[in-house]
Motif scaffolding. Structure first.
Motif, mmCIF file in Angstrom:
data_model
loop_
_atom_site.group_PDB
_atom_site.id
_atom_site.type_symbol
_atom_site.label_atom_id
_atom_site.label_comp_id
_atom_site.label_asym_id
_atom_site.label_seq_id
_atom_site.Cartn_x
_atom_site.Cartn_y
_atom_site.Cartn_z
ATOM 1 N N PRO A 118 4.551 9.299 -3.486
ATOM 2 C CA PRO A 118 3.773 10.098 -2.538
ATOM 3 C C PRO A 118 2.352 9.612 -2.267
ATOM 4 C CG PRO A 118 3.701 11.116 -4.688
ATOM 5 C CD PRO A 118 4.572 9.899 -4.830
ATOM 6 N N GLY A 119 1.818 8.770 -3.112
ATOM 7 C CA GLY A 119 0.389 8.485 -3.032
ATOM 8 C C GLY A 119 0.015 7.280 -2.193
ATOM 9 N N ARG A 120 -1.290 7.137 -1.966
ATOM 10 C CA ARG A 120 -1.839 5.964 -1.268
ATOM 11 C C ARG A 120 -2.137 4.831 -2.243
ATOM 12 N NH1 ARG A 120 -6.994 7.368 1.534
ATOM 13 N NH2 ARG A 120 -7.269 8.745 -0.251
ATOM 14 N N SER A 159 -0.717 2.837 -5.932
ATOM 15 C CA SER A 159 0.387 2.699 -6.882
ATOM 16 C C SER A 159 -0.076 3.175 -8.256
ATOM 17 C CB SER A 159 0.874 1.245 -6.923
ATOM 18 O OG SER A 159 -0.188 0.356 -7.240
ATOM 19 N N ALA A 160 0.827 3.263 -9.191
ATOM 20 C CA ALA A 160 0.520 3.850 -10.496
ATOM 21 C C ALA A 160 -0.584 3.119 -11.243
ATOM 22 C CB ALA A 160 1.783 3.906 -11.357
ATOM 23 N N ASN A 161 -0.780 1.831 -10.948
ATOM 24 C CA ASN A 161 -1.842 1.090 -11.635
ATOM 25 C C ASN A 161 -3.181 1.173 -10.907
ATOM 26 O OD1 ASN A 161 -1.329 -0.556 -9.447
ATOM 27 N ND2 ASN A 161 -0.946 -2.415 -10.625
ATOM 28 N N GLY A 162 -3.258 1.985 -9.841
ATOM 29 C CA GLY A 162 -4.528 2.229 -9.171
ATOM 30 C C GLY A 162 -4.859 1.329 -8.000
ATOM 31 N N TRP A 163 -3.967 0.409 -7.653
ATOM 32 C CA TRP A 163 -4.218 -0.480 -6.518
ATOM 33 C C TRP A 163 -3.676 0.163 -5.236
ATOM 34 C CZ3 TRP A 163 -5.943 -5.850 -6.834
ATOM 35 C CH2 TRP A 163 -6.316 -6.228 -8.133
ATOM 36 N N PRO A 164 -4.310 -0.072 -4.085
ATOM 37 C CA PRO A 164 -3.862 0.557 -2.839
ATOM 38 C C PRO A 164 -2.468 0.094 -2.411
ATOM 39 C CG PRO A 164 -6.090 -0.310 -2.616
ATOM 40 C CD PRO A 164 -5.542 -0.861 -3.895
ATOM 41 N N VAL A 165 -1.657 1.041 -1.991
ATOM 42 C CA VAL A 165 -0.375 0.723 -1.368
ATOM 43 C C VAL A 165 -0.678 0.007 -0.052
ATOM 44 C CG1 VAL A 165 1.652 1.734 -0.247
ATOM 45 C CG2 VAL A 165 0.840 2.627 -2.452
ATOM 46 N N ARG A 166 0.050 -1.066 0.233
ATOM 47 C CA ARG A 166 -0.280 -1.865 1.415
ATOM 48 C C ARG A 166 0.961 -2.489 2.035
ATOM 49 N NH1 ARG A 166 -4.457 -5.123 0.605
ATOM 50 N NH2 ARG A 166 -5.141 -4.066 -1.279
ATOM 51 N N ALA A 167 0.805 -2.823 3.325
ATOM 52 C CA ALA A 167 1.853 -3.553 4.032
ATOM 53 C C ALA A 167 1.344 -4.906 4.517
ATOM 54 C CB ALA A 167 2.357 -2.739 5.216
ATOM 55 N N LYS A 168 0.029 -5.144 4.392
ATOM 56 C CA LYS A 168 -0.582 -6.390 4.849
ATOM 57 C C LYS A 168 -1.374 -7.030 3.708
ATOM 58 C CE LYS A 168 -1.087 -4.695 9.596
ATOM 59 N NZ LYS A 168 -2.039 -4.411 10.710
ATOM 60 N N GLY A 169 -1.858 -8.249 3.967
ATOM 61 C CA GLY A 169 -2.677 -8.947 2.987
ATOM 62 C C GLY A 169 -1.879 -9.542 1.851
ATOM 63 N N PRO A 180 9.448 3.293 -0.002
ATOM 64 C CA PRO A 180 8.758 4.174 -0.944
ATOM 65 C C PRO A 180 9.661 4.855 -1.965
ATOM 66 C CG PRO A 180 9.076 5.321 1.122
ATOM 67 C CD PRO A 180 9.588 3.920 1.333
ATOM 68 N N ARG A 181 10.963 4.600 -1.899
ATOM 69 C CA ARG A 181 11.848 5.225 -2.886
ATOM 70 C C ARG A 181 11.574 4.644 -4.273
ATOM 71 N NH1 ARG A 181 17.540 4.098 -0.360
ATOM 72 N NH2 ARG A 181 16.431 2.182 0.188
ATOM 73 N N VAL A 182 11.585 5.492 -5.281
ATOM 74 C CA VAL A 182 11.147 5.087 -6.613
ATOM 75 C C VAL A 182 12.142 5.523 -7.669
ATOM 76 C CG1 VAL A 182 8.738 5.227 -5.882
ATOM 77 C CG2 VAL A 182 9.832 7.195 -6.932
ATOM 78 N N GLY A 183 12.087 4.867 -8.825
ATOM 79 C CA GLY A 183 12.947 5.226 -9.938
ATOM 80 C C GLY A 183 12.178 5.520 -11.199
ATOM 81 N N ALA A 184 10.919 5.088 -11.283
ATOM 82 C CA ALA A 184 10.042 5.345 -12.431
ATOM 83 C C ALA A 184 8.631 4.931 -12.019
ATOM 84 C CB ALA A 184 10.499 4.569 -13.661
ATOM 85 N N LEU A 230 6.271 2.993 -13.055
ATOM 86 C CA LEU A 230 5.826 1.596 -13.063
ATOM 87 C C LEU A 230 6.258 0.850 -11.810
ATOM 88 C CD1 LEU A 230 7.863 -0.538 -15.657
ATOM 89 C CD2 LEU A 230 8.807 1.355 -14.376
ATOM 90 N N GLU A 231 7.357 1.235 -11.192
ATOM 91 C CA GLU A 231 7.863 0.495 -10.036
ATOM 92 C C GLU A 231 7.054 0.759 -8.771
ATOM 93 O OE1 GLU A 231 12.540 -0.229 -11.032
ATOM 94 O OE2 GLU A 231 11.991 1.715 -10.221
ATOM 95 N N SER A 232 6.223 1.790 -8.747
ATOM 96 C CA SER A 232 5.378 2.026 -7.568
ATOM 97 C C SER A 232 4.441 0.855 -7.331
ATOM 98 C CB SER A 232 4.559 3.298 -7.744
ATOM 99 O OG SER A 232 3.601 3.150 -8.764
ATOM 100 N N ASN A 233 4.230 0.062 -8.361
ATOM 101 C CA ASN A 233 3.297 -1.064 -8.232
ATOM 102 C C ASN A 233 3.827 -2.176 -7.332
ATOM 103 O OD1 ASN A 233 1.381 0.142 -10.077
ATOM 104 N ND2 ASN A 233 2.894 -0.285 -11.658
ATOM 105 N N TYR A 234 5.135 -2.150 -7.019
ATOM 106 C CA TYR A 234 5.650 -3.098 -6.025
ATOM 107 C C TYR A 234 5.062 -2.785 -4.649
ATOM 108 C CZ TYR A 234 9.137 -3.664 -9.744
ATOM 109 O OH TYR A 234 9.749 -3.861 -10.954
ATOM 110 N N LEU A 235 4.748 -1.516 -4.406
ATOM 111 C CA LEU A 235 4.209 -1.101 -3.103
ATOM 112 C C LEU A 235 2.822 -1.669 -2.844
ATOM 113 C CD1 LEU A 235 5.328 2.634 -3.200
ATOM 114 C CD2 LEU A 235 6.124 0.919 -1.565
#
Length: 205
Positions: free
Chosen positions: A32-34, A36-46, A96-100, A102-107
């Motif tokens: 749900p967040g902007r 990822s779990a490690n605090g870095w911004p979710v992004r589609a560019k860069g 954005p689908r997730v399983g745990a 830690l995997e949000s960090n791929y975003l």
């Protein structure tokens, strides 16, 4: 972001995104967040595609220090743990689908999953003790800026590696890496001692 302390930066909430082609568990949810779990911004560019030295494997991650650090992890994994080929690394995704968590960090492009079918989410025991020792040495090479998914106390993932620090610390660590092409001895006493000390610190958090 760089003004936040290490612990404050790493606070994250929720569940994780998987790379394209990875099977999602029935319980998969949307991150749900902007950030990822490690605090870095979710992004589609860069983002940048990084080839793994000596292999046909590649990954898409955030450029700069992140690409340098995760590239170092993948290179040593390829040479010292298991050979990697095309499709053996899952990395950035916009799904954005997730399983745990830690995997949000791929975003955010700050994590990779090496051999995800061999090391599925929630499974343990996929690595021999000497292979884990190599992974610990790789983490020490990266000055503790990378966290191993096998240490996740709730939902481990043994092929997962993610940034564990803010951008400034990542940039500093990227300058201290062992030169490409060099394969160190992870069992040398000084290196082993350093790796074990880092393991104790990371497991306490």
């Amino acid at each position: 972001m760089e003004q936040l302390g290490r612990r404050g930066f790493l606070v994250g909430v929720g569940v994780v995104a998987l790379s394209a082609g990875m099977a999602l568990p029935a319980s998969a949810d949307r991150w749900p967040g902007r950030y990822s779990a490690n605090g870095w911004p979710v992004r589609a560019k860069g983002l940048t595609e990084v080839g793994v030295e000596g292999s046909a494997a590649a990954m898409t991650v955030l450029g700069g220090a992140v690409a340098t650090l995760l590239g170092h992890v993948a290179r040593r994994f390829h040479y010292e743990v298991a050979e990697l080929g095309p499709g053996d690394i899952h990395s950035h995704t916009t799904d954005p689908r997730v399983g745990a968590p830690l995997e949000s960090n791929y975003l955010s492009g700050t994590a990779i999953a090496i051999l995800p079918t061999r090391f599925p989410l929630g499974a343990t025991g996929g690595l021999f003790p000497h292979e884990i020792a190599v992974l610990r040495d790789i983490l020490a090479d990266c000055s503790g800026t990378i966290r191993w998914g096998g240490d996740d106390p709730t939902t481990p993932k043994e092929g997962h590696f993610q940034l564990d620090v803010p951008p400034r610390e990542a940039a500093q660590a990227a300058h201290t890496l062992t030169s490409a092409g060099t394969i160190p001895d992870p069992f040398a006493p000084t290196r082993r001692s350093r790796a074990l000390a880092l393991e104790r610190r990371q497991r306490r958090r």
